[in-house]
Design a protein around this motif. Structure first.
Motif, PDB file in Angstrom:
ATOM      1  N   LEU C   5       0.833  -1.203   0.000  1.00  0.00           N
ATOM      2  CA  LEU C   5       0.000   0.000   0.000  1.00  0.00           C
ATOM      3  C   LEU C   5       0.868   1.253   0.000  1.00  0.00           C
ATOM      4  O   LEU C   5       0.729   2.146  -0.820  1.00  0.00           O
ATOM      5  CB  LEU C   5      -0.903  -0.026   1.228  1.00  0.00           C
ATOM      6  N   LEU C   6       1.781   1.289   0.963  1.00  0.00           N
ATOM      7  CA  LEU C   6       2.618   2.475   1.137  1.00  0.00           C
ATOM      8  C   LEU C   6       4.077   2.047   1.092  1.00  0.00           C
ATOM      9  O   LEU C   6       4.477   1.130   1.792  1.00  0.00           O
ATOM     10  CB  LEU C   6       2.319   3.134   2.480  1.00  0.00           C
ATOM     11  N   ASN C  31       7.948  -0.497   4.165  1.00  0.00           N
ATOM     12  CA  ASN C  31       6.658  -0.653   3.489  1.00  0.00           C
ATOM     13  C   ASN C  31       5.530  -0.872   4.473  1.00  0.00           C
ATOM     14  O   ASN C  31       5.746  -1.334   5.597  1.00  0.00           O
ATOM     15  CB  ASN C  31       6.688  -1.872   2.559  1.00  0.00           C
ATOM     16  N   VAL C  32       4.338  -0.561   3.999  1.00  0.00           N
ATOM     17  CA  VAL C  32       3.129  -0.965   4.729  1.00  0.00           C
ATOM     18  C   VAL C  32       2.237  -1.683   3.724  1.00  0.00           C
ATOM     19  O   VAL C  32       1.934  -1.146   2.661  1.00  0.00           O
ATOM     20  CB  VAL C  32       2.372   0.256   5.303  1.00  0.00           C
ATOM     21  N   ILE C 208      -2.780   0.194   9.172  1.00  0.00           N
ATOM     22  CA  ILE C 208      -2.542   1.229  10.183  1.00  0.00           C
ATOM     23  C   ILE C 208      -1.050   1.460  10.321  1.00  0.00           C
ATOM     24  O   ILE C 208      -0.266   0.512  10.429  1.00  0.00           O
ATOM     25  CB  ILE C 208      -3.106   0.824  11.562  1.00  0.00           C
ATOM     26  N   LEU C 209      -0.686   2.734  10.317  1.00  0.00           N
ATOM     27  CA  LEU C 209       0.686   3.097  10.647  1.00  0.00           C
ATOM     28  C   LEU C 209       0.622   3.670  12.055  1.00  0.00           C
ATOM     29  O   LEU C 209       0.116   4.756  12.273  1.00  0.00           O
ATOM     30  CB  LEU C 209       1.204   4.139   9.649  1.00  0.00           C
ATOM     31  N   PHE C 210       1.094   2.922  13.017  1.00  0.00           N
ATOM     32  CA  PHE C 210       0.858   3.264  14.416  1.00  0.00           C
ATOM     33  C   PHE C 210       2.144   3.758  15.056  1.00  0.00           C
ATOM     34  O   PHE C 210       3.077   2.998  15.264  1.00  0.00           O
ATOM     35  CB  PHE C 210       0.354   2.015  15.138  1.00  0.00           C
ATOM     36  N   ILE C 211       2.169   5.041  15.376  1.00  0.00           N
ATOM     37  CA  ILE C 211       3.371   5.605  15.981  1.00  0.00           C
ATOM     38  C   ILE C 211       3.224   5.626  17.494  1.00  0.00           C
ATOM     39  O   ILE C 211       2.210   6.069  18.026  1.00  0.00           O
ATOM     40  CB  ILE C 211       3.626   7.023  15.463  1.00  0.00           C
TER      41      ILE C 211
END
Lengths: 285, 312, 326
Positions: C5-6, C31-32, C208-211
């Motif tokens: 995706l990313l 990557n995500v 989800i990109l979870f920071i």
């Protein structure tokens, strides 16, 4: 003493660095100089009449022309500066002193006293300034002293509120609590510890207030309710100028320009002072 | 909202009450006999006695105060000594002219000020922004009546673009007569409001919720107008409300300079003729106006900003 | 490839300042994938904020994209027009910010704001409101229809954060960026929010990109994790692998110092000595060298590359390189 002298020096340097502040400093300097030495530097006696030369335009003899009684406008302008400051300075410092005292008492003393004083301030502030001034003049009659009194009375709440806020903030600060725990009396705390912190803010306020005060005096004189003729006041010049506006514009110019210059000068100075004394306040620009 | 409004008006009434009392006491505190002063050389003992009775000055102070409040609540501000007309009538006849002037001044200066401020905030630190900043400082400085006189000189007397005297008849004529005085009064406000809006906008634009709005792809225009400007305008509302006192003062001068009818002219004329009831009536009305406008500003503020409702 | 995706591909971002260029991000690569939850771990100043603002292209005026690409569904976002970016924001890519107390407009009702977010939809106002109410219900706000009429300051911090999540998920985005969503909340609230997030992710299948800097949450929630330090990726891989087998000294120290990890009672909690380096004056060699207890001579002169150690496990450390080559 050493410390405060160099601090003052630093403040002045800081103001001078800012172009607007420098301009303010110069303008105010010129005004103060003219005010102090007015009667030495005027080309003519400001109240001397010379009917033969009435209503002339600017010339080498009369830089700003003459008025309906032949008086030299330029001389009246310079002398007017003295009147302006003679009203403004006592009024502002008087208001500052009283406002400071009342404000500190309000901030530091018991709540009921605070509420009372705040009501007192709010009431004065609820009168539109000029209206209040007019009402007082109507009752007491116009004179220099009346103007000073009125101007002072209307300014007191401004200083009072600021002093009160500062006092309230400082009241709970650590170094004050430390002093109290060591048994310092209220007078000592107020006089020695709080005062220096509050005065800086009030001084800036005063610098910004002077133009307002000058304008108020000029306004009252313009209405014929200020200083008595033939005392030269910028406002009085405007009054004459107004009635003679179709014959000569020079009186209006002569009366108006110094007021604008004075206001600009003190405002620039005041703003620059504020930026130097408390950089935190800069953000509010 | 309702409870906030009631509390706010209650506070206004209290202040008004105190102000009125102060005014009343001020009159009574004046040294000398007001009746003598008012009548001047015409003072015969009979006239003096008549006037004293008419003004109620022979009664004890507390009774006078009560009568005063009683009259006030009935809308009676006293009677004009010279014409016999009710002070209330006289004052309210002149009031609309002053209100018209103040309204016109706020309208043009606030609109221009907000527009300039918003523009400056959207294009910060450009040359235009800096020039505008310098100019607005200068305009704030010049007192309204000086500007009025200079405007009269240049635009009315010299260039003859606008009339110099009076309020005019008919819509367009009245507008024509409003231009210069409203210009004079509003000039210092434009700069002040512009600076206020600029600072306020810059602060709001930096806040997180604006970032959130952008992060959701909301159009920049809406972000600026609805998310930022609506909040940034709030200080302006307060400023105008509180500035009413200042506006009233400026209006007095503008009315004299441009020979306009209104509260200001009324007061000045009354002072010269020592017509105390009218002076006091006018001052009272203008004070009431001021108190109402500050209360109104607070109310509008609370209306637009829900957080303010819990503040008091 | 269709699963990705990313893709952050060697992204390098500077801030131009009076002191010189602040090298906020250097050679960031990871990557995500679709439906995946990737965590980003690191202390303050590691570049997380810069990364997020770069993805969304909501950057400060002095930001300079020096190198690299940010590919979303194959297209480089750094080359996209502002209009194209605006179409993505709040639609394909959503974000939940860190501070719930400041994230909503204080003078508009929640309902109004949730309507605004749906500005692309052609539905009627009533439908949009219904959708908003449904989302509020999904995040556990009771009596949603009534609450839509309320203002942000009438909600607690935890509820505001839930509303923020509801707002972010309304458009069913492909990618949800969660910028330390629970840092400002207390522990019990954190657990609730994380559980809710997991449920919603299962339901909506978004990536989800979870920071976060809270390792426990990362371990609980994420499939893979990227460890960042002072603007560089130092390690990345599957969560299990990284936590059991950390290959970078920084990761190791992070795990050791995490209060949740500490098994024995100790008088003094372990910390990592030293400070984050000044991004305007970067030292030569490995970025972590000054605080590393296993630093070698080589670390001072050469920047270690992000080596692949195992399938999916990358680390940038000369120690591994020695092992790998030896």
């Amino acid at each position: 003493m050493e410390k405060s002298r160099s601090e003052l020096g630093q403040i002045i340097i800081g103001v001078a660095r800012d172009p607007l502040g420098l301009m303010g400093l110069i303008i105010v300097g010129v005004i103060v100089f003219c005010a102090i030495f007015a009667y030495w530097i005027v080309p003519y006696d400001p109240i001397a009449m010379d009917i033969k030369s009435r209503l002339q335009g600017p010339s080498t003899a009369h830089l700003l022309g003459t008025d309906q009684l032949g008086r030299d406008t330029f001389s009246r302008v310079i002398a007017g500066g003295q009147v302006a400051l003679k009203v403004a300075l006592p009024a502002v410092f008087g208001a500052m002193a009283i406002g400071l005292t009342l404000g500190m008492i309000a901030g530091y003393g018991p709540k009921w006293l605070d509420n009372l004083l705040m009501l007192f301030f709010d009431t004065i502030r609820s009168f539109p300034t000029v209206m209040f001034a007019l009402a007082v003049v109507a009752l007491i009659g116009p004179s220099l002293q009346t103007v000073v009194f009125v101007v002072m009375a209307t300014s007191i709440p401004t200083y009072g509120r600021v002093a009160r806020t500062q006092t309230l903030t400082l009241r709970n600060s650590e170094f004050i609590l430390a002093e109290r725990s060591m048994g310092a009396s209220m007078a000592r705390i107020l006089g020695v510890h709080m005062l220096p912190n509050i005065i800086g803010v009030l001084a800036v306020l005063a610098a910004m207030d002077i133009p307002t005060v000058i304008a108020l005096e000029a306004g009252l004189s313009f209405l014929g309710l200020g200083v008595k003729p033939p005392t030269p006041s910028w406002g009085a010049l405007l009054k004459d100028g107004y009635s003679l506006i179709r014959q000569t514009p020079w009186l209006v110019v002569g009366g108006g320009l110094p007021i604008i210059l004075a206001t600009l000068g003190f405002t620039f100075l005041g703003e620059s002072l504020r930026d130097v004394v408390d950089p935190k306040l800069r953000k509010q620009r | 909202m309702l409870s906030f409004a009631t509390r706010r008006f209650g506070l206004s009434l209290l202040i008004l009450f105190v102000a009125v009392t102060v005014m009343f006491l001020m009159i009574r505190a004046v040294p000398g006999d007001p009746v003598q002063i008012m009548l001047g050389p015409r003072a015969t003992p009979e006239l003096q006695a008549q006037l004293t009775a008419a003004l109620g000055l022979d009664q004890p102070i507390w009774k006078q105060l009560l009568i005063f409040y009683g009259n006030l609540l009935q809308g009676d501000l006293g009677t004009d000594v010279f014409s016999g007309r009710s002070v209330t009538d006289i004052v309210f006849q002149q009031l609309p002219f002053t209100l018209e002037l103040i309204f016109a001044s706020i309208l043009w200066s606030a609109s221009l000020g907000i527009a300039l401020g918003a523009y400056a905030a959207a294009h910060p630190n450009t040359l235009i922004d800096r020039i505008a900043a310098a100019i607005s400082v200068s305009f704030v400085a010049a007192p309204a009546f000086v500007v009025a006189l200079l405007a009269l000189l240049v635009f009315a007397v010299h260039l003859q673009w606008f009339p110099a005297i009076g309020a005019g008849e008919g819509f367009w004529d009245r507008l024509d007569h409003l231009v210069l005085p409203a210009f004079a009064i509003g000039l210092s406000w434009v700069g002040y409001i512009a600076r206020l809006v600029r600072a306020s906008m810059l602060e709001v634009m930096g806040e997180s919720h604006v970032r959130t709005a952008r992060a959701f792809g909301i159009a920049e225009r809406r972000v600026v107008m609805v998310y930022a400007l609506r909040i940034a305008i709030l200080p302006v509302v307060t400023v105008i409300g509180v500035g009413m006192g200042f506006l009233l003062s400026s209006a007095v001068f503008a009315e004299i300079v441009f020979a306009r009818p209104g509260l200001g002219k009324l007061v000045i004329d009354s002072i010269t003729t020592r017509n105390y009831p009218i002076v006091m009536g006018s001052v009272l009305i203008s004070t009431a106006l001021f108190v109402i406008s500050t209360a109104l500003a607070d109310l509008i503020n609370a209306l637009l900003d829900p957080r303010a409702r819990t503040a008091h | 490839m269709t699963d990705t995706l990313l893709e952050i591909d060697r992204l390098s971002v500077d801030y131009e300042t009076g002191r010189g260029d602040l090298k906020a991000l250097r050679d960031i690569t990871f990557n995500v994938n679709k439906g995946e939850i990737v965590g980003i771990v690191g202390e303050s100043g590691c570049g997380k904020s810069t990364l997020i603002s770069s993805i969304l292209r909501l950057t400060a005026p002095n930001t300079r994209f020096r190198e690299g690409e940010v590919r979303f569904k194959g297209k480089d976002l750094l080359q996209a027009s502002e209009r194209q970016m605006r179409n993505l924001r709040g639609a394909d890519i959503s974000i939940v910010f860190q501070d719930p107390m400041q994230t909503h407009n204080p003078v508009l009702t929640i309902g109004q704001q949730m309507l605004d977010i749906q500005h692309r939809s052609k539905q009627s106002k009533a439908d949009k409101l219904a959708h908003a109410a449904k989302m509020l219900g999904a995040v556990g706000i009771p009596d949603p229809e009534a609450r839509l009429k309320q203002y942000p300051h009438e909600f607690s911090g935890g509820m505001r954060q839930r509303i923020a999540i509801a707002m972010a998920l309304m458009s069913e985005p492909d990618l949800l960026i969660a910028d330390e969503p629970t840092t400002a909340l207390d522990a019990t609230l954190e657990v609730q929010i994380i559980e809710r997030l997991q449920e919603l992710q299962r339901e909506f299948h978004c990536a989800i990109l979870f920071i976060s800097h809270h390792l426990g949450v990362i371990a609980e929630l994420c499939d893979r994790v990227v460890v960042m330090y002072a603007g560089a990726v130092v390690e990345s891989g599957e969560v299990r692998e990284i936590f059991h087998n950390p290959k970078h000294p920084y990761t190791r120290r992070l795990i050791e110092c995490d209060p949740g990890h500490i098994k024995e009672r100790a008088r003094i909690l372990p910390t990592i000595p030293g400070e984050v380096p000044d991004l305007a004056n970067l030292p030569g060699g490995c970025i972590f060298r000054d605080r590393c207890d296993q630093a070698m001579a080589r670390c001072a002169s050469d920047v270690p590359p992000l080596d692949q150690l195992k399938e999916g496990h990358h680390a940038a450390c000369w120690l591994n390189h020695e092992e790998a080559t030896s």
